[in-house]
Design a protein around this motif. Sequence first.
Motif, short mmCIF file in Angstrom:
data_model
loop_
_atom_site.label_atom_id
_atom_site.label_comp_id
_atom_site.label_asym_id
_atom_site.label_seq_id
_atom_site.Cartn_x
_atom_site.Cartn_y
_atom_site.Cartn_z
N LYS A 68 -1.01 -5.70 1.25
CA LYS A 68 -0.53 -6.51 1.81
C LYS A 68 0.05 -7.63 0.91
O LYS A 68 1.40 -8.00 1.08
CB LYS A 68 -1.24 -7.24 2.59
CG LYS A 68 -1.05 -8.62 3.69
CD LYS A 68 -2.04 -9.26 4.46
CE LYS A 68 -1.45 -10.33 5.17
NZ LYS A 68 -1.40 -11.52 4.36
N LEU A 69 -0.46 -7.96 -0.40
CA LEU A 69 0.01 -8.90 -1.37
C LEU A 69 1.28 -8.28 -2.04
O LEU A 69 2.16 -8.79 -2.33
CB LEU A 69 -1.01 -9.21 -2.16
CG LEU A 69 -0.74 -10.16 -3.23
CD1 LEU A 69 -0.08 -11.53 -2.73
CD2 LEU A 69 -1.78 -10.68 -4.29
N GLU A 70 1.04 -6.88 -2.08
CA GLU A 70 2.30 -6.17 -2.64
C GLU A 70 3.62 -6.38 -1.90
O GLU A 70 4.46 -6.46 -2.30
CB GLU A 70 1.94 -4.69 -3.02
CG GLU A 70 2.86 -3.91 -3.95
CD GLU A 70 2.46 -3.65 -5.15
OE1 GLU A 70 3.40 -3.60 -5.93
OE2 GLU A 70 1.13 -3.59 -5.60
N LYS A 71 3.32 -6.03 -0.64
CA LYS A 71 4.34 -5.93 0.13
C LYS A 71 5.19 -7.56 0.04
O LYS A 71 6.38 -7.78 0.44
CB LYS A 71 4.12 -5.69 1.67
CG LYS A 71 3.72 -4.34 1.88
CD LYS A 71 3.04 -3.97 3.21
CE LYS A 71 2.50 -2.71 3.31
NZ LYS A 71 1.94 -2.37 4.55
N GLU A 72 4.07 -8.51 0.23
CA GLU A 72 4.69 -10.03 0.52
C GLU A 72 5.22 -10.21 -0.82
O GLU A 72 6.50 -10.94 -0.83
CB GLU A 72 3.49 -10.86 0.55
CG GLU A 72 2.74 -10.63 1.86
CD GLU A 72 1.44 -11.49 2.07
OE1 GLU A 72 1.00 -11.90 0.91
OE2 GLU A 72 1.01 -11.72 3.39
N THR A 73 5.01 -9.88 -2.04
CA THR A 73 5.57 -10.02 -3.25
C THR A 73 6.98 -9.42 -3.35
O THR A 73 7.92 -9.92 -3.84
CB THR A 73 4.70 -9.69 -4.60
OG1 THR A 73 3.30 -10.36 -4.49
CG2 THR A 73 5.22 -9.94 -5.78
#
Length: 195
Positions: free
Chosen positions: A13-18
Amino acid sequence: MQNYTNAIREYLKLEKETIEKVDVDAINAAMNLIMEAYEGRRTLYIMGNGGSSATASHYQNDFNKGLSEYLENKFRFQCLNDNIATVMAIANDIGFEEVFRFQLQGKLEPGDIVIAISGSGNSKNIINAVEYAKEHGNKIIGMTGFDGGMLKELSDVSLHVDVMSMQITEDVHMIFNHMIMGIFYKTLCGKSYIY
């Protein structure tokens, strides 16, 4: 057996948001600088420490072999952290903060590009090399994470990964590599992304 699925989902999720926050215009500007160097048969010096040194080496491989295999005019990437004997000699005799600047001294020519990779943006040996290159009129593509540090400020083109995680910063730096290489693979070589 442990269940890591929630932690896996959180990371992704954090990867996608980044990735969603990545500056596409900055990537485009970096690609144009790389193409200027390529077309002018200039050298692209690339460097990093730790995981970023592996990333720098990977860039050199993908451009000097992956792309250049199909091109008459070859890319001229030079990874400054790949010659371990040279790096260790400079570190031992002069100081680790000089391992990159020393290799640029007397070699940088007009039109050469310096690609500097530093998650924190504050690695002293990276900053020394970047400042030397800027003093000689060479353009800097900086890849950073966290708040970008000094490197973000010194870069002509900043490929900044806006996240407080070294792992995801390094993931996205590799995405930059494969994306840029893949697009050039298609536009310069007339081939698909997958081979």
